[in-house]
Structures are given as C-alpha cells and as structure tokens.
Design a protein around this motif. Structure first.
Motif, PDB file in Angstrom:
ATOM      1  N   ARG A  97       1.250  -7.282 -17.330  1.00 62.74           N
ATOM      2  CA  ARG A  97      -0.274  -7.271 -17.164  1.00 62.74           C
ATOM      3  C   ARG A  97      -0.858  -5.627 -16.693  1.00 62.74           C
ATOM      4  NH1 ARG A  97      -2.878 -11.851 -14.825  1.00 62.74           N
ATOM      5  NH2 ARG A  97      -1.331 -13.709 -14.504  1.00 62.74           N
ATOM      6  N   LEU A  98       0.100  -4.898 -16.842  1.00 62.49           N
ATOM      7  CA  LEU A  98      -0.065  -3.142 -16.814  1.00 62.49           C
ATOM      8  C   LEU A  98       0.754  -2.698 -18.043  1.00 62.49           C
ATOM      9  CD1 LEU A  98       0.335  -3.231 -12.873  1.00 62.49           C
ATOM     10  CD2 LEU A  98      -1.860  -2.729 -14.087  1.00 62.49           C
ATOM     11  N   PRO A  99       0.149  -1.347 -18.116  1.00 63.41           N
ATOM     12  CA  PRO A  99       0.763  -0.584 -19.011  1.00 63.41           C
ATOM     13  C   PRO A  99       2.165  -0.319 -18.538  1.00 63.41           C
ATOM     14  CG  PRO A  99      -1.444   0.164 -18.762  1.00 63.41           C
ATOM     15  CD  PRO A  99      -1.313  -0.719 -17.959  1.00 63.41           C
ATOM     16  N   ASP A 100       3.357  -0.154 -19.346  1.00 65.92           N
ATOM     17  CA  ASP A 100       4.657   0.027 -18.722  1.00 65.92           C
ATOM     18  C   ASP A 100       4.914   1.338 -18.021  1.00 65.92           C
ATOM     19  OD1 ASP A 100       5.232  -2.081 -20.463  1.00 65.92           O
ATOM     20  OD2 ASP A 100       6.312  -1.058 -21.984  1.00 65.92           O
ATOM     21  N   ARG A 101       4.231   2.332 -18.292  1.00 67.84           N
ATOM     22  CA  ARG A 101       4.570   3.836 -17.471  1.00 67.84           C
ATOM     23  C   ARG A 101       3.824   3.484 -16.148  1.00 67.84           C
ATOM     24  NH1 ARG A 101       2.531   8.526 -20.017  1.00 67.84           N
ATOM     25  NH2 ARG A 101       1.087   7.098 -21.143  1.00 67.84           N
ATOM     26  N   LEU A 102       2.535   2.608 -16.195  1.00 68.43           N
ATOM     27  CA  LEU A 102       2.016   2.346 -14.650  1.00 68.43           C
ATOM     28  C   LEU A 102       2.572   1.559 -14.117  1.00 68.43           C
ATOM     29  CD1 LEU A 102      -0.656   2.769 -13.058  1.00 68.43           C
ATOM     30  CD2 LEU A 102      -1.688   1.058 -14.400  1.00 68.43           C
ATOM     31  N   ALA A 103       3.122   0.629 -14.599  1.00 67.21           N
ATOM     32  CA  ALA A 103       3.986  -0.509 -13.864  1.00 67.21           C
ATOM     33  C   ALA A 103       5.158  -0.063 -13.395  1.00 67.21           C
ATOM     34  CB  ALA A 103       4.195  -1.808 -14.729  1.00 67.21           C
ATOM     35  N   ALA A 104       5.943   0.901 -14.057  1.00 60.52           N
ATOM     36  CA  ALA A 104       6.983   1.624 -13.381  1.00 60.52           C
ATOM     37  C   ALA A 104       6.705   2.368 -12.100  1.00 60.52           C
ATOM     38  CB  ALA A 104       7.796   2.256 -14.624  1.00 60.52           C
ATOM     39  N   THR A 105       5.690   3.042 -12.354  1.00 62.73           N
ATOM     40  CA  THR A 105       5.126   4.149 -11.304  1.00 62.73           C
ATOM     41  C   THR A 105       4.908   3.450 -10.125  1.00 62.73           C
ATOM     42  OG1 THR A 105       4.507   5.662 -12.987  1.00 62.73           O
ATOM     43  CG2 THR A 105       3.569   5.908 -10.702  1.00 62.73           C
ATOM     44  N   LEU A 106       4.115   2.235 -10.056  1.00 61.09           N
ATOM     45  CA  LEU A 106       3.433   1.613  -8.863  1.00 61.09           C
ATOM     46  C   LEU A 106       4.760   1.080  -8.295  1.00 61.09           C
ATOM     47  CD1 LEU A 106       0.432   0.000 -10.288  1.00 61.09           C
ATOM     48  CD2 LEU A 106       0.619   1.994  -8.879  1.00 61.09           C
ATOM     49  N   ALA A 107       5.578   0.507  -9.071  1.00 63.72           N
ATOM     50  CA  ALA A 107       6.900  -0.264  -8.366  1.00 63.72           C
ATOM     51  C   ALA A 107       7.778   0.637  -7.589  1.00 63.72           C
ATOM     52  CB  ALA A 107       7.610  -0.923  -9.519  1.00 63.72           C
ATOM     53  N   ALA A 108       8.022   1.965  -8.372  1.00 61.05           N
ATOM     54  CA  ALA A 108       8.736   3.170  -7.547  1.00 61.05           C
ATOM     55  C   ALA A 108       8.078   3.535  -6.609  1.00 61.05           C
ATOM     56  CB  ALA A 108       8.839   4.329  -8.686  1.00 61.05           C
ATOM     57  N   GLU A 109       6.569   3.778  -6.272  1.00 58.59           N
ATOM     58  CA  GLU A 109       6.037   3.931  -5.318  1.00 58.59           C
ATOM     59  C   GLU A 109       6.131   2.976  -4.071  1.00 58.59           C
ATOM     60  OE1 GLU A 109       1.976   5.470  -5.873  1.00 58.59           O
ATOM     61  OE2 GLU A 109       2.416   7.078  -7.164  1.00 58.59           O
ATOM     62  N   HIS A 126      -1.917  16.838  -8.918  1.00 59.02           N
ATOM     63  CA  HIS A 126      -1.977  15.541  -9.713  1.00 59.02           C
ATOM     64  C   HIS A 126      -0.715  14.767  -9.587  1.00 59.02           C
ATOM     65  CE1 HIS A 126      -3.315  12.323 -12.048  1.00 59.02           C
ATOM     66  NE2 HIS A 126      -3.836  13.112 -13.045  1.00 59.02           N
ATOM     67  N   PRO A 127      -0.776  13.779  -8.955  1.00 59.45           N
ATOM     68  CA  PRO A 127       0.585  12.909  -8.562  1.00 59.45           C
ATOM     69  C   PRO A 127       0.845  12.224  -9.773  1.00 59.45           C
ATOM     70  CG  PRO A 127      -1.135  12.078  -7.393  1.00 59.45           C
ATOM     71  CD  PRO A 127      -1.980  12.979  -7.882  1.00 59.45           C
ATOM     72  N   HIS A 128       0.042  12.176 -10.880  1.00 59.02           N
ATOM     73  CA  HIS A 128       0.323  11.089 -11.970  1.00 59.02           C
ATOM     74  C   HIS A 128       0.002  11.702 -13.206  1.00 59.02           C
ATOM     75  CE1 HIS A 128       1.370   8.180  -9.171  1.00 59.02           C
ATOM     76  NE2 HIS A 128      -0.059   7.827  -8.645  1.00 59.02           N
ATOM     77  N   ALA A 129       0.177  13.129 -13.297  1.00 57.54           N
ATOM     78  CA  ALA A 129      -0.287  13.847 -14.591  1.00 57.54           C
ATOM     79  C   ALA A 129       0.770  13.156 -15.628  1.00 57.54           C
ATOM     80  CB  ALA A 129       0.061  15.256 -14.457  1.00 57.54           C
ATOM     81  N   ALA A 130       1.878  12.878 -15.316  1.00 58.85           N
ATOM     82  CA  ALA A 130       2.632  12.126 -16.442  1.00 58.85           C
ATOM     83  C   ALA A 130       2.154  10.975 -16.910  1.00 58.85           C
ATOM     84  CB  ALA A 130       4.021  11.780 -15.864  1.00 58.85           C
ATOM     85  N   LEU A 131       1.245  10.444 -16.483  1.00 58.89           N
ATOM     86  CA  LEU A 131       0.421   9.170 -16.840  1.00 58.89           C
ATOM     87  C   LEU A 131      -0.863   9.500 -17.718  1.00 58.89           C
ATOM     88  CD1 LEU A 131       0.812   6.702 -13.908  1.00 58.89           C
ATOM     89  CD2 LEU A 131       2.543   7.055 -15.656  1.00 58.89           C
ATOM     90  N   ALA A 132      -1.269  10.837 -17.867  1.00 58.88           N
ATOM     91  CA  ALA A 132      -2.292  11.005 -18.625  1.00 58.88           C
ATOM     92  C   ALA A 132      -2.369  10.378 -19.999  1.00 58.88           C
ATOM     93  CB  ALA A 132      -2.371  12.364 -18.667  1.00 58.88           C
TER      94      ALA A 132
END
Length: 437
Positions: A309-321, A215-221
């Motif tokens: 517009r996005l949850p903080d953790r998701l926003a940071a993950t998408l930007a990093a990817e 799971h690449p995004h288990a930390a976002l559960a």
C-alpha cells in the motif's frame, strides 16, 4: 492623455495584465469608454504561463466557496465568487476566447485542450485587442490621485513609474499580491490601496511548500502519493483543516496539493509566534482501525504488508521509526510495536519548521478587506471610480483552478462596472460581455 481631456473621452485604466486584469480590461471594453491596460512586465500573464506545470488549470470542475480562506466575511466572498457561475466562465473561454477546455477527471481541473498555458494568456490578450483595449507593457503604476473634491469631472490621475501620468475616468487595480515575484508581483498595488485609506489585512504566503530543517526524510525525496492531511485545533474561521490529495517529499521538505492547501495554517501559526500548528498524515485510505484489522489478519512479514500500500522506501522508514524490525511478521508484533506502527501509518506527525515563502507561494493570503468594496461591483467604498479585484483582495481558494475562477469572476465584476457608460446604473453582476458569456 492629458488631464484636460473631456471626461467622455477619458479611458478606463486597468493596472496589471494578470488573470484578473486582462479579464477586467475585456469586460470594461464592452462599455463606451476606451480602455488602457498597463503592465509592468514586457508581456503580462506570467502566472498564467507557469500555472499547472505550464498547462494552466483554467477552472475547477466544481465551485468550492466553502474551501476559500478569508479574514473578511465568508458570505461576501461567496457572493462575489458565485457572481459568474463556472458554466458561464467555461462558455466564455470556449466561445469568446476560442480555447476548448478538457476535464482532467482525476484532478477535477479544466485545462486547455492543447495543454498549453500560453494559449490561455495569448487568447485573452488577443480578445482584449479585438475589443479595442490599448496595451502598454513595461508601464508600472507608481500611485493614484483620486479626483479633487472640487473637480466636477471626477478625473483620476494614474502616476507612472519613471514619470508621466494618465488621466482616467475610472481605475481598476489588479496588480496582484506578493507571491511568485518573478512573474511581476511586488505588492505595489496593495501599498497604493493602503495609502488611499483602505483596510489591508496582513499578508502572508499561501499555497506554499513547507520546509524541514534538518530534513529527517531527505533520502525519500521524490516519493509521491495521495494522502489525507489534518490540522487539529486549527483556528476557527481559518479555512478547512483537512485536505486530501497528492503529497510530495522534496529535498527541502514537503509539497503537493494536500500540503499546499493547509500550508496557510502553518504559516500563520509561525508568524503569530505562538505554538506551531501541527499537521498529521494518514498515508493511505485506511485509518488506525483499518490498519489494525489488516495487521491482525496478516500472516506474513509486516514489511510485505506495508509495501502493498506504500512506496517501498516510505514503508521501510515508517516501520523503522515505529521500532518494528524488518523481519518481524504480523503475528509476532508486540502490542507496543503495533500501537506505534498504527500511529505512524494513520496519524503521522509531519515535521515542518518553515516554508518556502513568497518565492514559491502560489497565492498571497490576506489583502484588501472585502468590506472595502461593494460586492456587486467591486467599487471602492472609499473612492468612487476605483475598482479592486483579483489576488489583491482578501481571499484565496485551494489549488486546482479555484484561484483563477476568483480572478476571472472579480476581474469581470470590476471591469463591467468600471466600463459602464456615464450615468448608467445597476449591478454589474447582471451584465454581460459583448456577445455571449
């Protein structure tokens, strides 16, 4: 009940006390025959109890036959589904069962005003009892023997697990599919139908959470938001290829209404052994053009813009990817960074490797071909006196009460027809329960 009983005294036997089976028993009891409802669990209606988070989304606010999935005729499916309009179904629950329903506007679902799924299950069982239905819990059907060709009485024999049998004037099979086996579904009825010569389309888990291993995004559960999901190149006739609604990151993968509604496409592609069906997520209402306009107009940090517009953790993950540094401002974005970020925001490839299977699937895809039944009555075209309904049939709809609507409609059709007095004619679709519908 002995096979020697007079035909006029023989009951209609309904196998399965789930949503469709209870409705079939209630409808059959409006006829002049006794009705026996058999159920393998100690109480029945267990899928009702767990639906809607224990609240039971009884009906959708609006019918959506175009969103149903079947390998049979969509025209036949629509005809069956719309035989009992939603307004009449709601009237039945509120006036006959005695359960006020309340609309949850944001989801388009009708729940019992009490928010208690148990009220729905218990209300249906109570109405069946008032109509004179005999209930037998802990009684599983092991097989069916159709009437012998030389038997003028046309008596069915219902074989019970553990021994014993019932003689029946008609049989309604409503034993469900394979999903949520803990509620009592084991596919036994499908096997019985197959042994009787019915065409059964291959079954598969549907409306099921997807998994990702690793799971690449288990930390976002735990992150939940509304998204738009698309399945480009989906097989023609396999149902809708887009879905909008809730999306949930789980510890094992992905869930939520949007994922569940397209999960059958991924399941079927995996079972077929060919290329896996891709899914793409648009995380917000903005498409690539909308995000590009927002980025070009912004002056502050990209991270700040995304976090609006996005949850903080998701926003940071998408930007990093996308390879965008956390301190990058919108005007500083390079063209390649902007291109990758736009794709991540509006056309994100969802990494999935499998699904949770029947244990977590809300419904079973596939099942008895709709061409095997008369759409006006759901009587088997192969065996007069046998009626098939509910999840056993080759059809399922999106989440949100649509599959309950299918269960209520098909159960009613089958029960009305099975319970008709001997010698009566006409389509059950035009009939009514005792009292108002």
């Amino acid at each position: 009940m002995s096979p020697d009983d007079r035909p006029d005294d023989l009951p209609v036997v309904v196998a399965g006390a789930g949503a469709a089976g209870m409705m079939a028993a209630i409808a059959a009891a409006a006829g002049r025959r006794p009705v026996v409802l058999l159920e393998r669990t100690p109480d029945g209606g267990r899928k009702i109890l767990v639906s809607g988070g224990g609240r039971c989304n009884v009906l959708p606010a609006a019918a959506a036959p175009e969103r149903f999935v079947t390998d049979s005729s969509p025209h036949t499916l629509r005809k069956i589904l719309l035989a009992w309009p939603l307004a009449e179904q709601r009237r039945f629950f509120e006036e006959e069962v005695g359960i006020p329903l309340a609309l949850e506007a944001e989801s388009g679902k009708l729940f019992p005003a009490s928010d208690r799924a148990r009220d729905v299950r218990d209300g249906l069982l109570a109405l069946a009892a008032r109509r004179g239905v005999e209930r037998r819990f802990g009684a599983a059907v092991a097989g069916l023997a159709p009437p012998r060709a030389d038997d003028p009485r046309a008596v069915w024999t219902v074989e019970l697990a553990g021994g014993g049998a019932l003689a029946a004037a008609a049989v309604v099979l409503a034993t469900g599919g394979l999903s949520l086996p803990g509620t009592g579904s084991d596919g036994r009825g499908l096997e019985i139908a197959r042994r009787l010569g019915h065409a059964v389309h291959p079954t598969y888990p549907a409306l099921v959470p997807l998994t990702a291993t690793p799971h690449p995004h288990a930390a976002l559960a735990g992150i939940s938001l509304d998204v738009a999901l698309s399945a480009p190149g989906a097989r023609r006739g396999s149902g809708p290829s887009t879905a909008r609604g809730g999306f949930l990151v789980t510890h094992r993968g992905w869930s939520g209404p949007a994922v569940l509604d397209l999960s059958h496409l991924t399941v079927r592609s995996r079972l077929a052994g060919g290329p896996r069906q891709p899914l793409f997520v648009r995380w917000t209402p903005l498409d690539e053009a909308g995000w590009e306009e927002a980025l070009l107009a912004a002056r502050g940090k990209v991270a700040t813009l995304l976090a609006r517009r996005l949850p903080d953790r998701l926003a940071a993950t998408l930007a990093a990817e996308a390879g965008v540094p956390p301190d990058r401002t919108a005007p500083q974005l390079r063209r390649d960074e902007r291109r990758r970020l736009l794709a991540a925001l509006a056309h994100y490839p969802l990494p999935w490797t499998g699904d949770e299977g029947y244990a977590k699937a809300e419904v079973t895809g596939g099942g008895i071909a709709l061409s095997e039944v008369d759409p006006r009555t759901l009587e088997s075209r192969r065996h007069p006196g046998l009626f098939l309904c509910g999840e056993m049939l080759d059809a399922f709809g999106p989440i949100g009460g649509h599959n309950f609507s299918w269960a209520w409609a098909t159960g009613r059709l089958a029960g009305q027809a099975a319970g008709r007095p001997p010698g009566s004619t006409g389509s059950s679709g035009a009939g009514h329960f005792r009292g108002s519908c």
